[in-house]
Scaffold this motif. Sequence first.
Motif, PDB file in Angstrom:
ATOM      1  N   ASP A 218       9.821   4.687  -6.752  1.00  0.00           N
ATOM      2  CA  ASP A 218       9.860   3.512  -5.899  1.00  0.00           C
ATOM      3  C   ASP A 218      10.927   2.550  -6.417  1.00  0.00           C
ATOM      4  O   ASP A 218      11.612   2.834  -7.412  1.00  0.00           O
ATOM      5  N   TYR A 224       5.890   8.654  -8.564  1.00  0.00           N
ATOM      6  CA  TYR A 224       4.694   9.092  -7.854  1.00  0.00           C
ATOM      7  C   TYR A 224       4.721  10.611  -7.737  1.00  0.00           C
ATOM      8  O   TYR A 224       5.767  11.215  -7.489  1.00  0.00           O
ATOM      9  N   GLU A 249       0.354   7.582  -9.999  1.00  0.00           N
ATOM     10  CA  GLU A 249       1.505   6.713 -10.212  1.00  0.00           C
ATOM     11  C   GLU A 249       1.754   6.628 -11.710  1.00  0.00           C
ATOM     12  O   GLU A 249       0.815   6.450 -12.486  1.00  0.00           O
ATOM     13  N   LEU A 283       7.537   7.628   0.498  1.00  0.00           N
ATOM     14  CA  LEU A 283       7.161   6.220   0.515  1.00  0.00           C
ATOM     15  C   LEU A 283       7.746   5.547   1.746  1.00  0.00           C
ATOM     16  O   LEU A 283       8.873   5.853   2.148  1.00  0.00           O
ATOM     17  N   LYS A 286       6.909  -0.068   2.366  1.00  0.00           N
ATOM     18  CA  LYS A 286       5.947  -1.162   2.469  1.00  0.00           C
ATOM     19  C   LYS A 286       4.772  -0.945   1.523  1.00  0.00           C
ATOM     20  O   LYS A 286       3.734  -1.587   1.674  1.00  0.00           O
ATOM     21  N   GLY A 287       4.953  -0.022   0.591  1.00  0.00           N
ATOM     22  CA  GLY A 287       3.892   0.278  -0.356  1.00  0.00           C
ATOM     23  C   GLY A 287       3.058   1.478  -0.010  1.00  0.00           C
ATOM     24  O   GLY A 287       2.252   1.937  -0.825  1.00  0.00           O
ATOM     25  N   ARG A 315      -2.744   3.481   0.796  1.00  0.00           N
ATOM     26  CA  ARG A 315      -2.293   2.103   0.872  1.00  0.00           C
ATOM     27  C   ARG A 315      -2.701   1.348  -0.386  1.00  0.00           C
ATOM     28  O   ARG A 315      -3.823   1.497  -0.872  1.00  0.00           O
ATOM     29  N   PRO A 316      -1.784   0.523  -0.927  1.00  0.00           N
ATOM     30  CA  PRO A 316      -2.112  -0.209  -2.152  1.00  0.00           C
ATOM     31  C   PRO A 316      -3.196  -1.245  -1.900  1.00  0.00           C
ATOM     32  O   PRO A 316      -3.412  -1.682  -0.770  1.00  0.00           O
ATOM     33  N   LYS A 320      -5.144  -7.596  -6.672  1.00  0.00           N
ATOM     34  CA  LYS A 320      -4.689  -7.016  -7.917  1.00  0.00           C
ATOM     35  C   LYS A 320      -5.846  -6.337  -8.638  1.00  0.00           C
ATOM     36  O   LYS A 320      -6.922  -6.928  -8.807  1.00  0.00           O
ATOM     37  N   TRP A 324      -6.803   1.826  -4.389  1.00  0.00           N
ATOM     38  CA  TRP A 324      -5.982   2.272  -3.282  1.00  0.00           C
ATOM     39  C   TRP A 324      -6.896   2.857  -2.205  1.00  0.00           C
ATOM     40  O   TRP A 324      -7.947   3.440  -2.506  1.00  0.00           O
TER      41      TRP A 324
END
Length: 488
Positions: A218, A224, A249, A283, A286-287, A315-316, A320, A324
């Motif tokens: 990324d 990844y 990751e 990817l 946009k994450g 999706r992340p 925090k 996922w």
Amino acid sequence: MWTPTAKRVYYLGKSVPFLPRHAGIHVWRWFPVMTHTKKAVLPSFLSLLVVICALSPHVSASWKERVLYSFQGVPDGSLPVGGIVFDSAGNLYGATTEGGSSSCVSVAQCGTVYQLAPPARQGGPWTETVLYVFKGNASQDGASPAGGLVMDSAGNLYGTTAYGGTGNCVLLGTLMGCGTVFEISPPKQKGGKWTETVLYSFPTAKQGYLPNGDLVFDGAGNLYGATQYGGGHGTTCNGFYQYCGAVFELSPPKTKGGKWTEKVLHGFKGGTDGANPNGGLVLDGKGGVYGTSYEGGAEGGECGTVGCGTVFELRPPTNKGGAWAETVLHRFHPKNSVDEFPTAGLIIGVKGKLYGTTHGDTVFRLTPSSKRLGSWNETILYGFTGKGPSYALDAPLIFDSTGNLYSTAYAGSGGSVDGNVFKLKPPIVKGGIWTIDVLYSFAGSPDGALPAAALIFDQRGSLYSTTQAGGSGQACQGGCGTVFEVSP
């Protein structure tokens, strides 16, 4: 002609899968570990393929193929795997699953990373250099690369090995390691040796077991990838390997000389979830992370409780430290045993559409539904069934600048062909059909055979990749594999 066969290993007198389903490896062969004597047998796996007859795809006479290099086996590499990459000087880099050395305490030979340098004069031979030979877990090193290489801006190479490392994974009572992620760095002075660093050894199956396929960066320098097994979930995916696979990751250290850290983004559960994810993740900027799983997604039908494979999105977390979120975008459930078992990653086209291939011989597209949020619609752009020999599509697709798709077909039914390179052209009018040109058909040794890796363009529009068999190498039944160029 080479006959595609199921690749398994006799280890300690028992038969186990080498890279159990594919792991980027599609030359399925029987293979005693200690002697490396090879025998071809016909697997039940290929009984899934449909015997095809009728019209053949259009064959283009304007493209020419050249074998740039034929692998020779130990101490050279054999069985090239995954994609190859160019550097700015025009050198090619790749990995081989086998060859290099037969001294690994592993299920097969150690494998290599190699460089191919172009000739000084056009038409001359390319020069191969083995940059690194893996040593296996007895030396706390990786063994048996299971994907291609990616390169950073400094010319460092990154990849995975299926086995080896310092992990505690045991196969049939023997410590094999759970696999590694490695970096190969160029010498600081011209003519010096390349340096290998194990960035991460999967410590237990819970963190991942048998990493496979190409890695992807990324924008922040995180890597990844996927492991075919491990991940801590699912118990019915394989009798020899734990769990049903993971997407991970790997983040670089915050201070020079520190350790890379791994995070499992999703552990697959099998059943209606995916199982045995392929590498070659993509990817979306946009994450989001998109990929395919070879099995899972079970909805009954021809694939039974195993499932015919899935396309998934990760999706992340919104907060925090959160988890996922995985969404299964599509579950394959063919009616005619063709649109099933994706073995390669995806590519993203315009408007976020996803394109991929299945081992069952289809090229497909997934389009986000405009009517139902979160729903995706599958369109089969092309299927080889009923249009010539029965093919398996085990490589990902690539686009050219005008929207044509390119890939390779692995092999024909009964070994009648050795694979080909093809182009799919989009319809001229909306709702029309995609049309195919076969750019080149492989002939087997001394030509290549069984292509299963991504193609890559050079600046002139020529295509480059590898075949897992064929070539002039005599140390492997059917040849040890090739690097080839196909030019318009």
